[in-house]
Motif scaffolding. Sequence first.
Motif, PDB file in Angstrom:
ATOM      1  N   GLU A   1       4.974  -0.994   5.103  1.00 25.45           N
ATOM      2  CA  GLU A   1       4.341   0.290   5.400  1.00 25.45           C
ATOM      3  C   GLU A   1       3.074   0.091   6.228  1.00 25.45           C
ATOM      4  O   GLU A   1       2.823   0.830   7.184  1.00 25.45           O
ATOM      5  CB  GLU A   1       4.016   1.030   4.096  1.00 25.45           C
ATOM      6  CG  GLU A   1       5.214   1.654   3.427  1.00 25.45           C
ATOM      7  CD  GLU A   1       5.904   2.687   4.314  1.00 25.45           C
ATOM      8  OE1 GLU A   1       5.193   3.461   4.980  1.00 25.45           O
ATOM      9  OE2 GLU A   1       7.139   2.691   4.362  1.00 25.45           O
ATOM     10  N   LYS A   2       2.280  -0.905   5.877  1.00 27.46           N
ATOM     11  CA  LYS A   2       1.066  -1.187   6.639  1.00 27.46           C
ATOM     12  C   LYS A   2       1.406  -1.620   8.060  1.00 27.46           C
ATOM     13  O   LYS A   2       0.761  -1.209   9.032  1.00 27.46           O
ATOM     14  CB  LYS A   2       0.251  -2.282   5.943  1.00 27.46           C
ATOM     15  CG  LYS A   2      -0.388  -1.846   4.640  1.00 27.46           C
ATOM     16  CD  LYS A   2      -0.892  -3.022   3.833  1.00 27.46           C
ATOM     17  CE  LYS A   2      -1.955  -3.818   4.560  1.00 27.46           C
ATOM     18  NZ  LYS A   2      -2.495  -4.903   3.693  1.00 27.46           N
TER      19      LYS A   2
ATOM     20  N   GLU B   1       7.450  -4.143   0.452  1.00 28.08           N
ATOM     21  CA  GLU B   1       7.483  -2.740   0.880  1.00 28.08           C
ATOM     22  C   GLU B   1       6.093  -2.271   1.280  1.00 28.08           C
ATOM     23  O   GLU B   1       5.930  -1.551   2.269  1.00 28.08           O
ATOM     24  CB  GLU B   1       8.044  -1.861  -0.236  1.00 28.08           C
ATOM     25  CG  GLU B   1       9.553  -1.959  -0.395  1.00 28.08           C
ATOM     26  CD  GLU B   1      10.288  -1.505   0.867  1.00 28.08           C
ATOM     27  OE1 GLU B   1       9.855  -0.522   1.492  1.00 28.08           O
ATOM     28  OE2 GLU B   1      11.286  -2.150   1.244  1.00 28.08           O
ATOM     29  N   ARG B   2       5.096  -2.675   0.523  1.00 25.66           N
ATOM     30  CA  ARG B   2       3.717  -2.275   0.833  1.00 25.66           C
ATOM     31  C   ARG B   2       3.275  -2.822   2.187  1.00 25.66           C
ATOM     32  O   ARG B   2       2.659  -2.112   2.998  1.00 25.66           O
ATOM     33  CB  ARG B   2       2.790  -2.776  -0.271  1.00 25.66           C
ATOM     34  CG  ARG B   2       1.313  -2.462  -0.070  1.00 25.66           C
ATOM     35  CD  ARG B   2       0.526  -2.782  -1.341  1.00 25.66           C
ATOM     36  NE  ARG B   2      -0.893  -2.652  -1.120  1.00 25.66           N
ATOM     37  CZ  ARG B   2      -1.689  -3.636  -0.720  1.00 25.66           C
ATOM     38  NH1 ARG B   2      -1.182  -4.850  -0.508  1.00 25.66           N
ATOM     39  NH2 ARG B   2      -2.975  -3.449  -0.534  1.00 25.66           N
ATOM     40  N   GLN B   3       3.598  -4.068   2.463  1.00 27.06           N
ATOM     41  CA  GLN B   3       3.209  -4.666   3.736  1.00 27.06           C
ATOM     42  C   GLN B   3       3.987  -4.072   4.902  1.00 27.06           C
ATOM     43  O   GLN B   3       3.460  -3.928   6.003  1.00 27.06           O
ATOM     44  CB  GLN B   3       3.397  -6.185   3.673  1.00 27.06           C
ATOM     45  CG  GLN B   3       2.497  -6.882   2.681  1.00 27.06           C
ATOM     46  CD  GLN B   3       1.030  -6.732   3.013  1.00 27.06           C
ATOM     47  OE1 GLN B   3       0.650  -6.632   4.172  1.00 27.06           O
ATOM     48  NE2 GLN B   3       0.189  -6.703   1.996  1.00 27.06           N
TER      49      GLN B   3
ATOM     50  N   ARG C   1       4.081  -0.891   9.826  1.00 31.68           N
ATOM     51  CA  ARG C   1       4.680   0.163  10.651  1.00 31.68           C
ATOM     52  C   ARG C   1       3.628   0.996  11.364  1.00 31.68           C
ATOM     53  O   ARG C   1       3.915   1.637  12.373  1.00 31.68           O
ATOM     54  CB  ARG C   1       5.568   1.057   9.777  1.00 31.68           C
ATOM     55  CG  ARG C   1       6.864   0.381   9.334  1.00 31.68           C
ATOM     56  CD  ARG C   1       7.764   1.337   8.574  1.00 31.68           C
ATOM     57  NE  ARG C   1       8.901   0.629   8.000  1.00 31.68           N
ATOM     58  CZ  ARG C   1       9.099   0.437   6.697  1.00 31.68           C
ATOM     59  NH1 ARG C   1       8.220   0.914   5.825  1.00 31.68           N
ATOM     60  NH2 ARG C   1      10.160  -0.215   6.276  1.00 31.68           N
ATOM     61  N   ALA C   2       2.414   0.997  10.827  1.00 32.34           N
ATOM     62  CA  ALA C   2       1.326   1.717  11.494  1.00 32.34           C
ATOM     63  C   ALA C   2       0.901   1.021  12.778  1.00 32.34           C
ATOM     64  O   ALA C   2       0.299   1.634  13.660  1.00 32.34           O
ATOM     65  CB  ALA C   2       0.128   1.841  10.551  1.00 32.34           C
TER      66      ALA C   2
END
Length: 252
Positions: A198-199, A194-196, A201-202
Motif C-alpha cells: 500500500e505504501k 500488504e502494508r508495504q 503504490r503511492a
Amino acid sequence: MAIYPSLQDRLILVTGGGGGIGAAIVAAFARQSAEVVFIDVDAAGAAQTVRAIVDGGAAAPRHAVCDLRDIPRTLQAVEALLQGRAPHALINNAGNDQAQPLEDVTLADWDDRVAVNLRHQFFLAQAVAPRMRAVRSGAIVNLGSIAWMMGAAGVPVYATLKSAVAGLTKSLARELGGDNIRVNAIAPGWVLTERQLEKGRADPAKFTRYLDRQCLKSHLFPPHVAELALWLCAEESAMCTAQTFVVDGGVV
C-alpha cells in the motif's frame, strides 16, 4: 518449502502473527506440523491468520490478543499459551517501521518505539530462557532489519533499535549457549507485505528504485523470511548461533 522433521510437534511461540511476516512465519511452522502459538495486538488480523492456516489444511494455531508494549499483560498471555511447557523456539517478530524524521521525534515517540520494536524481545527471551534451560534445548530468532546497515533516512529511531537487535542477539547467544540454546537474528530488506504494498503504490517508481539496489531483481515477500526462520529453528542449523542472517536480495 522444505520439510524439517525436527520441527514436527514442536511448540513454537511467535509474536506479531496477525499479519505480514509474522503471519507467514506462523503458517510456515503450521505446515511443518509444529504446535504454533502466537500473539498479536490485532484481533481481526489474528483471526484471519488462523482461518488461512485452517483453510490450507493445517491445524489451527492458538493465539492471544495482546499489546506487546504492556509487558505484564504479555507475560500473562505467554504463560497461558505455553501452559507451563518449554517452547522449542521463540520468534521475536513483532515491530513497526513507522517513518518519522529526526526533528519530529519526541520523548514519548522514542519510548513508544522502544516498546514496540525492542523491549518485548528482551523480556520474552528472559521469560522463556529458564524453560529452555531446564530442557537444555531451544532456539530464539529475533527480527531485525537492514535499515541500520543501509543508514536509511527517515527512520532514525527504528534503525537505532534494529541495530540493537543485533547486539541483543549476540549477548543472548553468549548468555544461553552453555545450555544449548541458540540465538540468531534475521535482517530482512524491503519485504512486500500488504502494508508495504500500500505504501509503495503511492509511489510506484519506488519499487524500481529499490530493485536497482538489489543484486537479485525480484521483490522479497514474507515467505522468504519465514523459510529462513524455519531453518534457524530446525536441527539443520544446529551449530549456528550469535549471527544476523541478511535476506534482502543483495542490497548494495
